[in-house]
Design an enzyme around this catalytic site. Structure first.
Site, PDB file in Angstrom:
ATOM      1  N   TYR A  10       0.736  -1.377  -0.049  1.00  0.00           N
ATOM      2  CA  TYR A  10      -0.078  -0.140   0.032  1.00  0.00           C
ATOM      3  C   TYR A  10       0.829   1.315  -0.038  1.00  0.00           C
ATOM      4  O   TYR A  10       0.381   2.496  -0.363  1.00  0.00           O
ATOM      5  CB  TYR A  10      -1.035   0.044   1.033  1.00  0.00           C
ATOM      6  CG  TYR A  10      -2.250  -0.916   0.883  1.00  0.00           C
ATOM      7  CD1 TYR A  10      -3.164  -0.652   0.346  1.00  0.00           C
ATOM      8  CD2 TYR A  10      -2.043  -2.333   1.489  1.00  0.00           C
ATOM      9  CE1 TYR A  10      -4.252  -1.516   0.475  1.00  0.00           C
ATOM     10  CE2 TYR A  10      -3.265  -3.013   1.308  1.00  0.00           C
ATOM     11  CZ  TYR A  10      -4.383  -2.623   0.739  1.00  0.00           C
ATOM     12  OH  TYR A  10      -5.296  -3.495   0.681  1.00  0.00           O
ATOM     13  N   ASP A  31       9.103  -7.478  -4.863  1.00  0.00           N
ATOM     14  CA  ASP A  31       7.906  -8.052  -4.024  1.00  0.00           C
ATOM     15  C   ASP A  31       8.045  -9.568  -4.023  1.00  0.00           C
ATOM     16  O   ASP A  31       8.291  -9.978  -5.156  1.00  0.00           O
ATOM     17  CB  ASP A  31       6.508  -7.630  -4.327  1.00  0.00           C
ATOM     18  CG  ASP A  31       5.559  -7.821  -3.376  1.00  0.00           C
ATOM     19  OD1 ASP A  31       5.184  -6.653  -2.547  1.00  0.00           O
ATOM     20  OD2 ASP A  31       5.156  -8.764  -3.028  1.00  0.00           O
ATOM     21  N   ARG A 150       3.603   9.278   5.907  1.00  0.00           N
ATOM     22  CA  ARG A 150       2.380   9.751   6.600  1.00  0.00           C
ATOM     23  C   ARG A 150       1.476  10.098   5.629  1.00  0.00           C
ATOM     24  O   ARG A 150       1.180  11.302   5.253  1.00  0.00           O
ATOM     25  CB  ARG A 150       2.679  10.979   7.292  1.00  0.00           C
ATOM     26  CG  ARG A 150       3.786  12.078   7.028  1.00  0.00           C
ATOM     27  CD  ARG A 150       3.777  13.247   7.552  1.00  0.00           C
ATOM     28  NE  ARG A 150       4.209  13.226   8.967  1.00  0.00           N
ATOM     29  CZ  ARG A 150       5.252  14.122   9.516  1.00  0.00           C
ATOM     30  NH1 ARG A 150       5.592  15.191   8.711  1.00  0.00           N
ATOM     31  NH2 ARG A 150       5.522  14.002  10.719  1.00  0.00           N
ATOM     32  N   LYS A 202       7.105   8.791  14.076  1.00  0.00           N
ATOM     33  CA  LYS A 202       6.185   8.087  13.224  1.00  0.00           C
ATOM     34  C   LYS A 202       5.277   7.298  14.303  1.00  0.00           C
ATOM     35  O   LYS A 202       3.871   7.568  14.288  1.00  0.00           O
ATOM     36  CB  LYS A 202       6.877   6.838  12.270  1.00  0.00           C
ATOM     37  CG  LYS A 202       5.823   5.938  11.737  1.00  0.00           C
ATOM     38  CD  LYS A 202       4.905   6.722  10.897  1.00  0.00           C
ATOM     39  CE  LYS A 202       4.018   5.265  10.167  1.00  0.00           C
ATOM     40  NZ  LYS A 202       2.983   5.900   9.564  1.00  0.00           N
ATOM     41  N   CYS A 256      -1.709   1.010  10.846  1.00  0.00           N
ATOM     42  CA  CYS A 256      -0.771   2.179  11.567  1.00  0.00           C
ATOM     43  C   CYS A 256      -1.471   2.681  12.785  1.00  0.00           C
ATOM     44  O   CYS A 256      -0.711   2.163  13.794  1.00  0.00           O
ATOM     45  CB  CYS A 256      -0.981   3.634  10.830  1.00  0.00           C
ATOM     46  SG  CYS A 256      -0.183   3.541   9.108  1.00  0.00           S
TER      47      CYS A 256
END
Length: 401
Positions: A10, A31, A150, A202, A256
């Site tokens: 993502y 990946d 972010r 973060k 998150c």
């Protein structure tokens, strides 16, 4: 310049696309899932993100981006892989370490290595130690930094370019080198610090949001017991010039806000009591919602002498996306289904074509058939549905507020 992005999820895939599109950079995206690599090279997204597929096709067709299951020699390497949990909410940096070890043989003098994955404090230094233990000749010859993203899913194209970034190197030279790279496609301010501060920054950002949401969710529990409309209460309280209460929901999800606070509580348990309490409140809210649904189903059956048809509206952790990671809505649906034998439960998620566990139903069909409507995720499609007085509606996300 060539850059290698380890991880095409993502965050990794959109960042690789934006870098290839806006910077003078050739990108190899890596990946471990061959299906992701195949779709990417075909110009097809494996995630939902508005506008990004057209950009993907442009950079694939121009040769600026190529996907592979293995890294290749580059000038800069970016670690953008998941950081899941081990038991008891202990952060697991094994994916970060595996991605790091995969690029160690390729590193050369002057290269840049950056971790973007959400990480416990000290991870960047830990990975630097691994690199230099394997390749001691690279000590003081490469640049190592931490730079978290972010971004808001659904608005990634804009935010990857315009949001400020915090960049922390293991030394000042590493910070400057990383700033040079990001300045090629980031228009926001690049704030310099050290790696440990950037890592905790973060975690702090998302823990702060978790605490604020926990306050709203706790208010919703209080209001339910007091017979007060929580949405009206918050709207009125927010009329105060220095009050800005967030909206409650059925919990907190995503990779998150529902995860990052544990990275702090695991390492600093004695010092992070408020953060830990907020996590408990937000986890409890999902349990509470499931119990409310089960009680409503029982009351309906007693009153009507039959089991109700129940529409569980939404599986994603937030509106208008397909991301189900850590989703409280998904947890609630699972709890209700597991506890109610032979109940007619209709599961709805308009942003997902199919699910390996739940049989999905069209949202309009589910709404028409159901006796009890349970609003779990505030998707735009659900906001078009009427508030039918003939149905029992449990609105946990403010569709009808």
């Amino acid at each position: 310049m060539k850059a290698c992005f380890m991880g095409l999820g993502y965050i990794g895939l959109p960042t690789a696309i934006i870098a290839a599109k806006n910077g003078n950079i050739d990108i190899i995206g890596v990946d471990i899932n061959p299906a992701v690599v195949e779709k990417t090279n075909a110009g097809q997204l494996h995630i939902i993100e508005p506008g990004i597929e057209e950009m993907l096709q442009d950079v694939i067709n121009s040769g600026k981006l190529h996907a592979s299951t293995k890294p290749a020699v580059a000038d800069a390497y970016f670690i953008v892989v998941p950081t899941p949990f081990k038991g008891n909410h202990q952060p697991d940096v094994s994916y970060v370490e595996a991605a790091t070890r995969a690029v160690i043989p390729l590193l050369k003098d002057g290269d840049l290595y950056v971790i973007e994955s959400t990480s416990p404090v000290g991870t960047t230094e830990q990975m630097a130690d691994i690199i230099f233990n394997e390749r001691p000749e690279l000590k003081d010859k490469i640049y190592i930094a931490y730079c978290p993203e972010r971004v808001l899913p659904g608005n990634v194209i804009y935010e990857l370019v315009h949001n400020d970034r915090v960049i922390g190197g293991i030394n000042e030279a590493s910070t400057r080198k990383a700033q040079e790279f990001y300045s090629q496609f980031v228009k926001g301010t690049l704030h310099a610090t050290n790696a440990r501060t950037a890592e905790l920054c973060k975690l702090t950002e998302n823990s702060s949001r978790d605490v604020q949401i926990a306050f709203a969710n706790e208010l919703s529990l209080i209001c339910d017991k007091a017979g007060i409309n929580v949405w009206e209460l918050i709207e009125l309280a927010n009329k105060h010039p220095r009050v800005n209460i967030l909206q409650p929901g059925c919990g907190v999800g995503g990779h998150c806000i529902a995860v990052d606070p544990y990275f702090i509580t695991a390492e600093f348990p004695a010092e992070s009591r408020l953060i830990a309490d907020a996590r408990e409140i937000n986890n409890y809210k999902a349990f509470w919602c499931a119990e409310r649904v089960k009680n409503e189903m029982l009351e309906f059956e007693i009153k009507n002498h039959r089991k109700p048809v129940v529409a569980m509206m939404g599986l994603a952790f937030k509106p208008n996306i397909d991301d189900l990671r850590e989703s409280p809505a998904k947890q609630i649906v699972s709890r209700v289904i597991q506890s109610c034998n032979n109940a007619d439960i209709l599961v709805v998620e308009p942003n997902v074509n199919c699910h390996n566990i739940f049989k999905l139903t069209d949202y309009k069909d589910a709404f028409d058939r159901a006796d009890i409507i349970v609003m779990l995720t505030a998707h735009n499609q659900f906001k078009t549905l009427p508030k039918d007085s003939s149905k029992i509606i449990l609105d946990f996300c403010g569709i009808y507020k």
